[in-house]
Each structure stands twice: as structure tokens, then as C-alpha cells.
Motif scaffolding. Structure first.
Motif, short mmCIF file in Angstrom:
data_model
loop_
_atom_site.label_atom_id
_atom_site.label_comp_id
_atom_site.label_asym_id
_atom_site.label_seq_id
_atom_site.Cartn_x
_atom_site.Cartn_y
_atom_site.Cartn_z
N LEU A 145 0.79 -1.17 -0.13
CA LEU A 145 0.12 -0.08 -0.18
C LEU A 145 1.05 1.13 0.06
CD1 LEU A 145 -2.84 -1.20 2.31
CD2 LEU A 145 -2.69 -0.96 0.02
N ALA A 146 1.48 1.24 0.62
CA ALA A 146 2.64 2.77 0.97
C ALA A 146 3.10 2.29 -0.53
CB ALA A 146 4.38 2.21 1.84
N TYR A 147 4.01 1.71 -1.36
CA TYR A 147 4.34 2.01 -2.52
C TYR A 147 3.27 2.26 -3.61
CZ TYR A 147 7.15 -0.93 -6.08
OH TYR A 147 8.18 -0.88 -7.66
N MET A 148 2.29 1.81 -3.56
CA MET A 148 1.05 2.50 -5.18
C MET A 148 0.85 3.76 -3.98
SD MET A 148 -1.14 -0.91 -5.42
CE MET A 148 -1.76 -1.40 -3.33
N ASP B 38 0.07 3.59 8.91
CA ASP B 38 -1.56 4.08 8.70
C ASP B 38 -1.92 4.67 7.20
OD1 ASP B 38 -4.15 4.75 8.88
OD2 ASP B 38 -2.82 5.37 10.87
N VAL B 39 -2.41 3.83 6.67
CA VAL B 39 -2.78 4.90 5.49
C VAL B 39 -3.50 6.14 5.04
CG1 VAL B 39 -4.57 4.68 3.58
CG2 VAL B 39 -2.77 2.52 4.46
N ALA B 40 -4.19 6.21 7.13
CA ALA B 40 -5.15 7.24 6.96
C ALA B 40 -3.57 8.07 6.99
CB ALA B 40 -5.49 7.41 8.68
N GLU B 41 -2.59 8.17 7.09
CA GLU B 41 -1.80 9.65 6.85
C GLU B 41 -2.12 10.28 5.63
OE1 GLU B 41 3.00 8.64 8.25
OE2 GLU B 41 2.03 7.64 9.89
N TYR B 42 -1.88 9.48 4.48
CA TYR B 42 -2.20 10.01 3.94
C TYR B 42 -3.54 10.48 2.93
CZ TYR B 42 2.78 7.66 2.98
OH TYR B 42 3.92 7.33 3.76
N GLY B 43 -4.72 10.38 4.12
CA GLY B 43 -5.50 10.50 3.93
C GLY B 43 -6.22 11.42 4.14
N ASP B 44 -5.08 12.38 5.12
CA ASP B 44 -6.41 13.63 6.10
C ASP B 44 -7.03 13.11 7.37
OD1 ASP B 44 -5.28 16.07 5.46
OD2 ASP B 44 -7.31 15.56 3.56
#
Length: 369
Positions: free
Chosen positions: A153-156, A285-291
Motif C-alpha cells: 500500500l505504501a509503494y502504491m 497507517d494509510v490514514a496519514e495519506y488521507g487527512d
């Protein structure tokens, strides 16, 4: 027996997400199949915490790999059609630069002076190996298992447009409190072992007891209660298998099974590397990329198609987390296949229930043109 590992030297300095940098660092990788002239048939596999890049046997190293039954001619990852690459995580001691590696500035192992590691660093290192090392600018498919699914997920997120399709296997967009709690206990067991010596252990004194407990905790959570009941019930050890010298020695078969796992793992993985990768898994945490919102973070990932596989008995990466990934990727425009399996093996199912995973993954890849 030969060594199939190859090594990609990372950019120097290699800058880390949380500060600090590495000089002269590298990652190990292995490959199977043949890269097409257009370089458009590559599959990259990112692994869980402990595996090496040796996912399957090959000409240089015929020993079975950790995903042996999945990779090869006519298998789910069909090497007659695809060029398969597996990269060992930055921070892992299976050939990549890690806490046990020599710091070129001092000539001694990094140990705890190794910079704080994130899964974004793992992703960026794998990206360099694929693009700079192999000349592959766009992957036909990116596959991530367990911790490797978070790295994927981080890669993409960090490299938009670099992945055409994605297979997400038993992973999560962020660690949930239960998983964090287990990993915290594992790290504590290692740190409290008197032989850890604040990370300064050596060959003679090794935190074997701490690593043993950490491994046992892991194995317990990798499988389901259904699996434990079915395999061991309350079967006791034979009298000659028990340790009569200990007042609280092993009495049940399940205890002996865990001890065997721990013994095989001990001295096979560097404790400091284990600590770094474990904590990196908690931080992601993917949330870091979505505010602060997971779904908004996932909305920034754009692939053509995705397969998301989860298992109903997985307590470490629960099925609802796979559903979240599937919904997020779908909302971002991908055609998503979501497969929920009832395998009794829990989180480890992708290593054990080969029949069902082969069917799902082989079927998905068979549709890619």
C-alpha cells in the motif's frame, strides 16, 4: 547449494521517512521466469516480517521457498508467463541492510543506531530495486502478504502509476490495537531478556529466551482457535516427553509444538531487526495519506484491477480490514475481486491453504492481459 540472492545497492544516501539516512545500503532479491522485452510482465512480491526473498526454488538454489507451491510453471504465479521478483525487506537480516549490518561510518554493527524504520522505507527500497536495478518502470502486478501488504500500500501511495494491478493478501491499511498489543509484548519479551544487553548482544550471549517467547506469541496469533482445537485438543505429552525436573514443565502437546517452533526460529533472525520491523508494522497507517481518514488515503491509490483476499479466522488482520481495502480501492476506480475464505488456519492460511489461494490468485492473474 548456490545462493540465488542478488543485491541492489540503494541510492546513497538513502533517506528514511522518520529521519536519518543510510549509506552504502542494499536489498536482497530473487527472481523467477523471464522478463519480457517490453518489461511489462513483472510481478513483485513483498513479504511478511520474517521471510527471506527465497519464495521458491530456482536453478541457483533448489531448496523449497516459503511460497514454493505458488510460484513456477503453470502455478498461480505462472513463470511461463510472468517474471516474478521477491524483495527482502529493508531492515530484515536476510541479505538486506539492517540493524545487524556494518555501519560504514564506524566499522561496527548499527545495532540501535540504525535509523528508525518505516514500511515506507521498505517500499521505497523495493521500488529502487525494481526500477533502477531491473529497469521495470511499471509492474504488471504488486503482491503484498501480511506486513508486505502494508508495504505494498505504501509503494502504491508513494509511487503513483507504477503498478497496474494489485493482490492484497491477509493484510491491513493500519494496525489495529490487538495487533499492536501482541507485537508490543513480543518486543518487550526481547528487550527484557538480560542477554539482549540494550541491543549489544553478541554470538555467545543472545536473547534466546525473549526471542522464543516472541515467536510463540506470534505462532499463537497466526493460527485460529479452531485450528488449535482441531490439531491438539487437550492431548497430553507422554510421560517420557515431559520435563520432570521442572515444577511447571510442559504437559500438553500444544506447549511442545510451540517450543519446537521457537527453537527453529531462534538464531535464525536477528533480534534487533525483529524489533525494527515489528515497530514499523505498528506505525504504518494509510490514514496519514488521507487527512486522518483511511478511506481517503486508499482513494489515492489508482490501479486497474485488484484482488483482496482475507480469512474469516484471522485475528491479527481481521477480515473487516480486508473489506476496507477492497472498498477503498474500488471507490478509487479499480475493478476489485474480494475473496473471503473460511480457512481454519487463521493468518497463516496463505502459507498453508494453497489450494484456495492458488485458485483465487491464479484466476485473477489469468484475467490480466
Amino acid at each position: 547449494m548456490g545462493d540465488a540472492r542478488r543485491y541492489h545497492p540503494l541510492s546513497s544516501p538513502f533517506r528514511m521517512k522518520r529521519g536519518g539516512e543510510l549509506h552504502g545500503a542494499r536489498v536482497a532479491y530473487e527472481t523467477w521466469g523471464t522478463l519480457a522485452p517490453a518489461r511489462d510482465n513483472a510481478i513483485l512480491i513483498l513479504t511478511g516480517l520474517s521471510p527471506s526473498a527465497h519464495a521458491a526454488a530456482n536453478a541457483e538454489d533448489p531448496t523449497p521457498g516459503w511460497w514454493e507451491a505458488m510460484i513456477g510453471p503453470g502455478r498461480a504465479f505462472d513463470t511461463d508467463r510472468f517474471f516474478v521478483v521477491c524483495v527482502n525487506s529493508l531492515g530484515s537480516d536476510k541479505g538486506s541492510t539492517c540493524a545487524a549490518s556494518i555501519d560504514p561510518a564506524t566499522g561496527t554493527p548499527y545495532r540501535l543506531t540504525f535509523p528508525e524504520l518505516s514500511l515506507e522505507d521498505v517500499a521505497n527500497a523495493a521500488y529502487e530495486a525494481v526500477t533502477d536495478g531491473l529497469g521495470i518502470m511499471r509492474l504488471a502486478c504488486l503482491v503484498g502478504c501480511s506486513m508486505g501488504g502494508m508495504s505494498a500500500l505504501a509503494y502504491m501511495l508513494l509511487h503513483p502509476g507504477s503498478v497496474r494491478t494489485h493482490i492484497s493478501v491477509d493484510t491491513a491499511p493500519q494496525a489495529q490495537p490487538f495487533a499492536i498489543a501482541i507485537r508490543s509484548l513480543q518486543r518487550e519479551a526481547i528487550r527484557l531478556d538480560p542477554h539482549w544487553h540494550g541491543g549489544q548482544y553478541d554470538g555467545d550471549e543472545w536473547p534466546e529466551h525473549g526471542m522464543s517467547i516472541a515467536r510463540k506469541l506470534g505462532v499463537i496469533t497466526y493460527r485460529s482457535a479452531m485450528e488449535w482445537n482441531g490439531r491438539f485438543a487437550r492431548i497430553r505429552l507422554d510421560s517420557d516427553e515431559r520435563d520432570g525436573s521442572s515444577p511447571f514443565g510442559f504437559e500438553f502437546q500444544v506447549e511442545s509444538y510451540l517450543e519446537g517452533h521457537a527453537r527453529r526460529f531462534n538464531r535464525q533472525f536477528d533480534p534487533n531487526s525483529y524489533l525494527y520491523l515489528s515497530r514499523a508494522s505498528d506505525w504504518f497507517d494509510v490514514a496519514e495519506y488521507g487527512d486522518g481518514d483511511v478511506m481517503r488515503g486508499l482513494a489515492r491509490i489508482h490501479v486497474d484491477e485488484a484482488l483482496v483476499i482475507g480469512v474469516s479466522t484471522d485475528i491479527l488482520f481481521p477480515l473487516e480490514q480486508q473489506e476496507t481495502i477492497a472498498k477503498g480501492l474500488g471507490a478509487a476506480g479499480a475493478r476489485v475481486d474480494f475473496v473471503a475464505l473460511d480457512s481454519p488456519q487463521g493468518h497463516d492460511a496463505f502459507l498453508v491453504d494453497i489450494e484456495n489461494y492458488s485458485r483465487a490468485i491464479g484466476g485473477f492473474l489469468g484475467k490480466i492481459r
